[in-house]
Scaffold this motif. Structure first.
Motif, PDB file in Angstrom:
ATOM      1  N   UNK A 230     -11.195  -1.659  -5.058  1.00 11.59           N
ATOM      2  CA  UNK A 230     -10.587  -1.766  -5.787  1.00 11.59           C
ATOM      3  C   UNK A 230     -10.384  -3.054  -5.925  1.00 11.59           C
ATOM      4  N   UNK A 231      -8.861  -2.728  -4.974  1.00 16.15           N
ATOM      5  CA  UNK A 231      -8.238  -3.934  -4.512  1.00 16.15           C
ATOM      6  C   UNK A 231      -8.670  -4.629  -3.365  1.00 16.15           C
ATOM      7  N   UNK A 232      -9.033  -3.812  -2.230  1.00 17.35           N
ATOM      8  CA  UNK A 232      -9.411  -4.812  -1.564  1.00 17.35           C
ATOM      9  C   UNK A 232     -10.901  -5.528  -1.714  1.00 17.35           C
ATOM     10  N   UNK A 233     -11.692  -5.434  -2.205  1.00 15.32           N
ATOM     11  CA  UNK A 233     -12.652  -5.946  -2.911  1.00 15.32           C
ATOM     12  C   UNK A 233     -12.180  -7.240  -3.283  1.00 15.32           C
ATOM     13  N   UNK A 234     -11.418  -7.209  -4.482  1.00 10.21           N
ATOM     14  CA  UNK A 234     -11.066  -8.323  -5.658  1.00 10.21           C
ATOM     15  C   UNK A 234     -10.458  -9.515  -4.156  1.00 10.21           C
ATOM     16  N   UNK A 235      -9.046  -8.520  -2.952  1.00  7.27           N
ATOM     17  CA  UNK A 235      -8.530  -9.626  -2.556  1.00  7.27           C
ATOM     18  C   UNK A 235      -9.467 -10.145  -1.771  1.00  7.27           C
ATOM     19  N   UNK A 236     -10.471  -9.541  -0.666  1.00  8.28           N
ATOM     20  CA  UNK A 236     -11.462 -10.290  -0.273  1.00  8.28           C
ATOM     21  C   UNK A 236     -12.391 -11.748  -0.731  1.00  8.28           C
ATOM     22  N   UNK A 237     -12.715 -11.556  -2.186  1.00 10.21           N
ATOM     23  CA  UNK A 237     -12.969 -12.741  -2.969  1.00 10.21           C
ATOM     24  C   UNK A 237     -12.050 -13.956  -2.500  1.00 10.21           C
ATOM     25  N   UNK A 238     -10.956 -14.037  -1.753  1.00  7.99           N
ATOM     26  CA  UNK A 238     -10.441 -15.233  -1.121  1.00  7.99           C
ATOM     27  C   UNK A 238     -10.582 -15.087   0.117  1.00  7.99           C
ATOM     28  N   UNK A 239     -11.218 -16.378   0.875  1.00  9.59           N
ATOM     29  CA  UNK A 239     -11.978 -16.232   1.993  1.00  9.59           C
ATOM     30  C   UNK A 239     -10.329 -16.631   3.069  1.00  9.59           C
ATOM     31  N   UNK A 240      -9.607 -16.631   2.116  1.00  7.77           N
ATOM     32  CA  UNK A 240      -8.654 -17.458   3.375  1.00  7.77           C
ATOM     33  C   UNK A 240      -7.391 -16.123   4.070  1.00  7.77           C
ATOM     34  N   UNK A 241      -7.841 -15.482   2.346  1.00  9.47           N
ATOM     35  CA  UNK A 241      -7.044 -13.956   2.922  1.00  9.47           C
ATOM     36  C   UNK A 241      -6.768 -12.852   3.608  1.00  9.47           C
ATOM     37  N   UNK A 242      -5.986 -12.524   4.357  1.00  6.61           N
ATOM     38  CA  UNK A 242      -5.931 -11.961   5.617  1.00  6.61           C
ATOM     39  C   UNK A 242      -5.089 -10.468   5.359  1.00  6.61           C
ATOM     40  N   UNK A 243      -5.971  -9.138   5.234  1.00  6.56           N
ATOM     41  CA  UNK A 243      -4.842  -8.079   4.852  1.00  6.56           C
ATOM     42  C   UNK A 243      -4.282  -7.063   5.928  1.00  6.56           C
ATOM     43  N   UNK A 244      -3.361  -7.212   5.224  1.00  4.98           N
ATOM     44  CA  UNK A 244      -2.161  -6.669   6.245  1.00  4.98           C
ATOM     45  C   UNK A 244      -1.966  -4.723   6.461  1.00  4.98           C
ATOM     46  N   UNK A 245      -1.800  -5.374   4.724  1.00  4.71           N
ATOM     47  CA  UNK A 245      -1.776  -3.592   4.094  1.00  4.71           C
ATOM     48  C   UNK A 245      -2.187  -3.688   2.517  1.00  4.71           C
ATOM     49  N   UNK A 246      -2.546  -2.426   2.028  1.00  6.63           N
ATOM     50  CA  UNK A 246      -3.568  -2.197   0.939  1.00  6.63           C
ATOM     51  C   UNK A 246      -2.758  -1.086   1.054  1.00  6.63           C
ATOM     52  N   UNK A 247      -1.414  -0.348   0.190  1.00 10.78           N
ATOM     53  CA  UNK A 247      -0.675   1.166   0.564  1.00 10.78           C
ATOM     54  C   UNK A 247      -0.469   1.539  -1.049  1.00 10.78           C
ATOM     55  N   UNK A 248      -0.977   2.743  -1.831  1.00 13.76           N
ATOM     56  CA  UNK A 248      -0.547   3.464  -2.541  1.00 13.76           C
ATOM     57  C   UNK A 248       0.024   4.529  -2.385  1.00 13.76           C
ATOM     58  N   UNK A 249       1.235   4.747  -3.152  1.00 12.30           N
ATOM     59  CA  UNK A 249       2.469   5.329  -2.497  1.00 12.30           C
ATOM     60  C   UNK A 249       3.299   5.900  -3.972  1.00 12.30           C
ATOM     61  N   UNK A 250       3.872   7.015  -3.374  1.00 13.33           N
ATOM     62  CA  UNK A 250       4.473   7.369  -4.745  1.00 13.33           C
ATOM     63  C   UNK A 250       6.118   6.685  -3.983  1.00 13.33           C
ATOM     64  N   UNK A 251       6.519   6.471  -5.099  1.00 14.69           N
ATOM     65  CA  UNK A 251       7.703   5.770  -5.256  1.00 14.69           C
ATOM     66  C   UNK A 251       8.890   6.930  -6.446  1.00 14.69           C
ATOM     67  N   UNK A 252       9.877   6.673  -5.399  1.00 15.48           N
ATOM     68  CA  UNK A 252      10.153   5.483  -4.565  1.00 15.48           C
ATOM     69  C   UNK A 252      10.111   6.909  -2.821  1.00 15.48           C
ATOM     70  N   UNK A 253       9.378   7.900  -3.018  1.00 12.35           N
ATOM     71  CA  UNK A 253       9.621   8.494  -1.716  1.00 12.35           C
ATOM     72  C   UNK A 253       8.940   7.684  -0.698  1.00 12.35           C
ATOM     73  N   UNK A 254       8.090   6.843  -0.969  1.00 11.30           N
ATOM     74  CA  UNK A 254       6.612   6.606  -0.651  1.00 11.30           C
ATOM     75  C   UNK A 254       5.970   6.846   0.199  1.00 11.30           C
ATOM     76  N   UNK A 255       5.697   7.969   0.172  1.00 10.97           N
ATOM     77  CA  UNK A 255       4.566   8.861   0.877  1.00 10.97           C
ATOM     78  C   UNK A 255       2.966   8.424  -0.138  1.00 10.97           C
ATOM     79  N   UNK A 256       2.271   8.692   0.726  1.00 15.43           N
ATOM     80  CA  UNK A 256       1.086   8.153   0.435  1.00 15.43           C
ATOM     81  C   UNK A 256       0.486   9.640  -0.755  1.00 15.43           C
TER      82      UNK A 256
END
Length: 287
Positions: A230-256
């Motif tokens: 859903x986040x990726x689809x939203x960002x792709x609505x902006x044609x100039x946006x070039x996605x490096x990453x979208x990450x959803x991780x536990x915090x603060x461990x930063x594990x997926x």
């Protein structure tokens, strides 16, 4: 306000401030300059919690890769000093590269476990440079508390891990993201954006707000893959946006995480390029 460019003078000034007052608290705000309201909020937090506030301004070459924007990173010393004085900093440390690195660095601080994903994957060696310069600055300032913006949530996690692992007597104080009125997270790199890029960059905060809403509507039970989509689809609505990453991780461990559920704290972190300008943004959701 003292403006200091030498390490020995910085140490002498802090010794003088502490002399005869063992209860005095030194607050430290490390920055790379080109200060904005986000940095001002860190200085205000330090002012509220500490007796002496030290601000450092140093564009650290160790945290820039070979094809990154070190040479064109924005700098404006007089503007920075004016903001520092307005926010009542006591000491501004403005070293040059030769003062910080008088000879090639043979000792590097490397933090594992929280650096392999997000910006750590996109920018190899970046967090070694961050941890090394922050360690050096902590050794020079010896602060009781250090203040970092939550906009770079991974950086906060790295510094917290380093301070804990090395038993450093400093409190790491994360401070909230400061945004423009239209939602864009404040960043020194925003100055690079062309007007149309600046407008399209609003998709970052918009997609994070959407993600927060979707998680709330799911009442803490949601597939992380569906949220990512859903986040990726939203960002792709902006044609100039070039996605490096979208990450959803536990915090603060930063594990997926694969499933979002009650009792978790999750970080949704974004890195997206608009032209040559790479922007990051994030939200932390505590369920």
């Amino acid at each position: 306000m003292q403006v200091i460019r030498r390490i020995d003078e910085l140490r002498a000034a802090i010794r003088k401030a502490r002399a005869g007052n063992s209860a005095l608290r030194v607050g430290f705000v490390p920055t790379m300059g080109y200060l904005h309201e986000g940095h001002a909020s860190l200085l205000r937090a330090a002012r509220e919690q500490c007796d002496v506030v030290v601000l450092s301004i140093f564009v650290n070459p160790l945290q820039f890769g070979p094809n990154e924007d070190l040479s064109r990173y924005p700098r404006d010393e007089q503007r920075d000093l004016a903001l520092a004085e307005k926010e009542q900093a006591d000491i501004v440390f403005l070293p040059g590269v030769d003062e910080m690195y008088p000879s090639p660095t043979k000792t590097v601080v490397s933090v594992s476990g929280v650096t392999e994903r997000l910006c750590g994957a996109s920018r190899p060696g970046h967090f070694d440079g961050v941890a090394t310069v922050v360690m050096k600055l902590f050794n020079m300032v010896q602060p009781d508390a250090a203040f970092f913006g939550q906009k770079d949530a991974q950086q906060v996690a790295v510094i917290e891990q380093m301070a804990a692992d090395l038993n450093m007597p400093v409190q790491i104080v994360p401070c909230p993201i400061v945004r423009e009125q239209d939602g864009l997270a404040m960043s020194s790199r925003n100055v690079y954006l062309e007007p149309e890029q600046r407008q399209q960059a609003l998709v970052l905060s918009a997609s994070l707000k959407m993600a927060e809403r979707l998680v709330a509507e799911a009442r803490g039970q949601m597939d992380a893959g569906e949220l990512h989509k859903a986040i990726l689809e939203q960002i792709r609505q902006s044609p100039m946006a070039d996605v490096d990453y979208i990450e959803i991780v536990a915090y603060p461990a930063l594990q997926p995480v694969t499933e979002i559920r009650e009792g978790m704290s999750i970080l949704i972190a974004l890195a997206v390029k608009f032209g040559k300008t790479r922007l990051i943004d994030n939200t932390i959701i505590r369920l």
